[in-house]
Design an enzyme around this catalytic site. Structure first.
Site, PDB file in Angstrom:
ATOM      1  N   LYS A  98       1.023  -1.165   0.098  1.00  6.77           N
ATOM      2  CA  LYS A  98      -0.019  -0.040   0.101  1.00  6.77           C
ATOM      3  C   LYS A  98       0.696   1.150  -0.169  1.00  6.77           C
ATOM      4  CE  LYS A  98      -4.562  -1.346   1.205  1.00  6.77           C
ATOM      5  NZ  LYS A  98      -3.982  -3.018   1.703  1.00  6.77           N
TER       6      LYS A  98
ATOM      7  N   GLU B 191      -9.757   7.037   3.567  1.00  8.63           N
ATOM      8  CA  GLU B 191     -10.400   6.233   4.562  1.00  8.63           C
ATOM      9  C   GLU B 191      -9.745   4.980   4.239  1.00  8.63           C
ATOM     10  OE1 GLU B 191     -10.464   5.916   0.725  1.00  8.63           O
ATOM     11  OE2 GLU B 191     -10.026   3.535   1.232  1.00  8.63           O
TER      12      GLU B 191
ATOM     13  N   SER C 298       1.561  -9.585  -0.989  1.00  9.96           N
ATOM     14  CA  SER C 298       1.122  -8.273  -0.552  1.00  9.96           C
ATOM     15  C   SER C 298       1.469  -7.920   0.451  1.00  9.96           C
ATOM     16  CB  SER C 298      -0.670  -8.337  -0.883  1.00  9.96           C
ATOM     17  OG  SER C 298      -0.869  -9.088  -0.099  1.00  9.96           O
TER      18      SER C 298
HETATM   19  C1  LIG Z   1      -5.195  -4.145   1.415  1.00 15.47           C
HETATM   20  C2  LIG Z   1      -4.204  -5.202   1.347  1.00 15.47           C
HETATM   21  C3  LIG Z   1      -4.705  -5.584   0.494  1.00 15.47           C
HETATM   22  C4  LIG Z   1      -6.044  -6.254  -0.622  1.00 15.47           C
HETATM   23  O1  LIG Z   1      -5.475  -4.910  -1.544  1.00 15.47           O
HETATM   24  P1  LIG Z   1      -5.767  -5.191  -3.282  1.00 15.47           P
HETATM   25  O2  LIG Z   1      -6.320  -3.331  -3.444  1.00 15.47           O
HETATM   26  O3  LIG Z   1      -6.620  -5.670  -3.471  1.00 15.47           O
HETATM   27  O4  LIG Z   1      -4.277  -5.387  -2.893  1.00 15.47           O
HETATM   28  C5  LIG Z   1      -3.946  -7.170  -0.036  1.00 15.47           C
HETATM   29  N1  LIG Z   1      -2.975  -7.734   1.101  1.00 15.47           N
HETATM   30  C6  LIG Z   1      -2.324  -6.231   2.212  1.00 15.47           C
HETATM   31  C7  LIG Z   1      -1.768  -6.786   3.097  1.00 15.47           C
HETATM   32  C8  LIG Z   1      -3.442  -5.485   1.997  1.00 15.47           C
HETATM   33  O5  LIG Z   1      -3.427  -4.972   2.939  1.00 15.47           O
END
Ligand SMILES: *Cc1c(COP(=O)(O)O)cnc(C)c1O
Length: 403
Positions: A89, A111, A377
């Protein structure tokens, strides 16, 4: 094939900017300026310098040899979990705060649901000395207290939203209301490839650094020019589109996006939008949306807060429709199992969101020589409570003995 948004802000039939008239000047200012700013040499230099020295990019690509043996193929992990603040993010918030500065804004709003985007926003606001207000549902504030405390420590004001279900959808409405009342000095940092045009395109471009790095990393580590598969989880879809972006035009690379099945598609407690949704309008764009017969948004469910969203970015609805990306889903329990497998085989505790992408590995028949990239992610620290519950439920921890 052109996968970029058209000049009206659409990906085929999806996207657009369905917003209250009062919000139009803010969105138009951004739409008129974002490409100019993104292409400006000074912006590029500053963005890439921060990604390198502050975020810690390039994030490593790691050959997971024990996980590869388990699945009988070659698995490479794109380690977004190693970024500053522990997820992808921050790539987006670093980029958007630089845009806010160039637009002459001094006050940032955002948000947040689970608090991950709120923390990433509060972080860059501290870095830039900008005022930060994060809207968060009262229910989420109670569930996610460590992230609330982190945002406060970073100097952000966390506004509790008590309307509706007191979750992400309501926090978003409140942020929009704030933006309408403060059009001159305020910039709204949206956290995924959602919202009215130009946000989906803007966030896509900022997150595309993930696949930009993969291009040279895959070659260096695997010897192959391109991966055979790229797999990523999808909530709104920003880490997935960032992972896919530079391969969209290469048909040889199979792209798999994994949604949260929750307790199962049939159970009704799910966040698998592509399977259970149909086109509708949410947060200013036309996209696939979980809704009742008369168009009321359905409350989604997933064990993972980041995937617990009733819509999906419009670019994904389009890529699904034209069949460029395969959309799949896995349930809570499959994700938990995959998280423990990665932890025990590779010593990496993934976020529950990322564990959905990992769980999908078991559903495909890969060749031994295939190069499969899975985007991790985020890291799993924030999910320890869920992991501990799972261990207790399965008497998982055989390594600890009482004498
Ligand atoms: C917020 C988040 C997601 C989901 O958000 P996307 O916009 O679909 O990438 C996925 N993995 C993590 C670790 C997150 O914090």
């Amino acid at each position: 094939m052109n996968y970029n948004v058209d000049e009206r802000g659409y990906y085929g039939e999806f996207g657009g900017a369905f917003i209250p008239e009062m919000m139009y000047p803010n969105v138009k200012e951004l739409a008129d300026n974002y490409l100019k700013i993104l292409n400006d040499k000074k912006f590029k230099d500053e963005f890439h310098s921060l990604l390198k020295h502050y975020v810690g990019r390039p994030s490593p690509l790691f050959f997971a040899s024990r996980l590869s043996s388990f699945h009988n193929t070659k698995i490479f992990l794109k380690r977004e979990d190693l970024n500053h603040t522990g997820a992808h993010k921050i790539n987006n918030t670093v980029g958007q705060i630089l845009i806010a500065k160039r637009l002459g804004k001094s006050r940032i709003i955002a948000e947040t649901g689970a608090g991950q985007h709120g923390v990433a926003t509060a972080t860059v606001c501290a870095l830039m000395g900008m005022k930060c207000i994060v809207f968060m549902g009262q229910a989420d504030i109670e569930r996610q207290s460590p992230n609330v405390l982190r945002m406060k420590m970073l100097g952000a004001e966390v506004v509790a939203v008590t309307s509706g279900n007191k979750t992400l959808k309501d926090a978003t409405n409140e942020a929009i209301r704030d933006w309408i009342s403060n059009p001159v000095d305020t910039y709204y940092i949206i956290g995924s490839v959602v919202g009215p045009h130009p946000y989906p395109d803007l966030v896509t471009r900022l997150q595309s650094v993930i696949s930009e790095e993969m291009k040279f990393q895959v070659k260096e580590l695997s010897g192959k020019e391109n991966p055979d598969y790229i797999i990523a989880c999808v909530g709104g879809g920003s880490n997935a589109i960032g992972s896919f972006y530079h391969y969209l035009n290469n048909k040889h690379v199979k792209l798999i996006a994994v949604e949260a099945g929750g307790k199962g598609i049939e159970s009704g407690e799910t966040a698998a939008t592509m399977v259970t949704g149909r086109p509708g309008i949410i947060h200013g764009s036309r996209t696939m949306l979980m809704q009742t017969d008369d168009g009321q948004i359905t409350e989604p469910y997933s064990i993972s807060a980041g995937l617990d969203y009733p819509g999906i970015g419009p670019i994904h609805s389009y890529l699904h429709k034209i069949k460029r990306v395969i959309f799949d889903n896995v349930n809570d329990d499959e994700a938990l199992e995959a998280a423990f497998r990665l932890t025990r085989l590779e010593g990496i505790v993934p976020a529950l969101e990322s564990a959905h992408a990992l769980a999908c590995l078991g559903k495909y028949q890969f060749h031994k020589e295939d190069v499969v990239v899975v985007t991790i992610s985020g890291r799993g620290d924030k999910d320890m409570a869920a992991y501990i519950k799972y261990m207790e439920r399965n008497s998982f921890d055989k390594s600890e003995k009482t004498i």
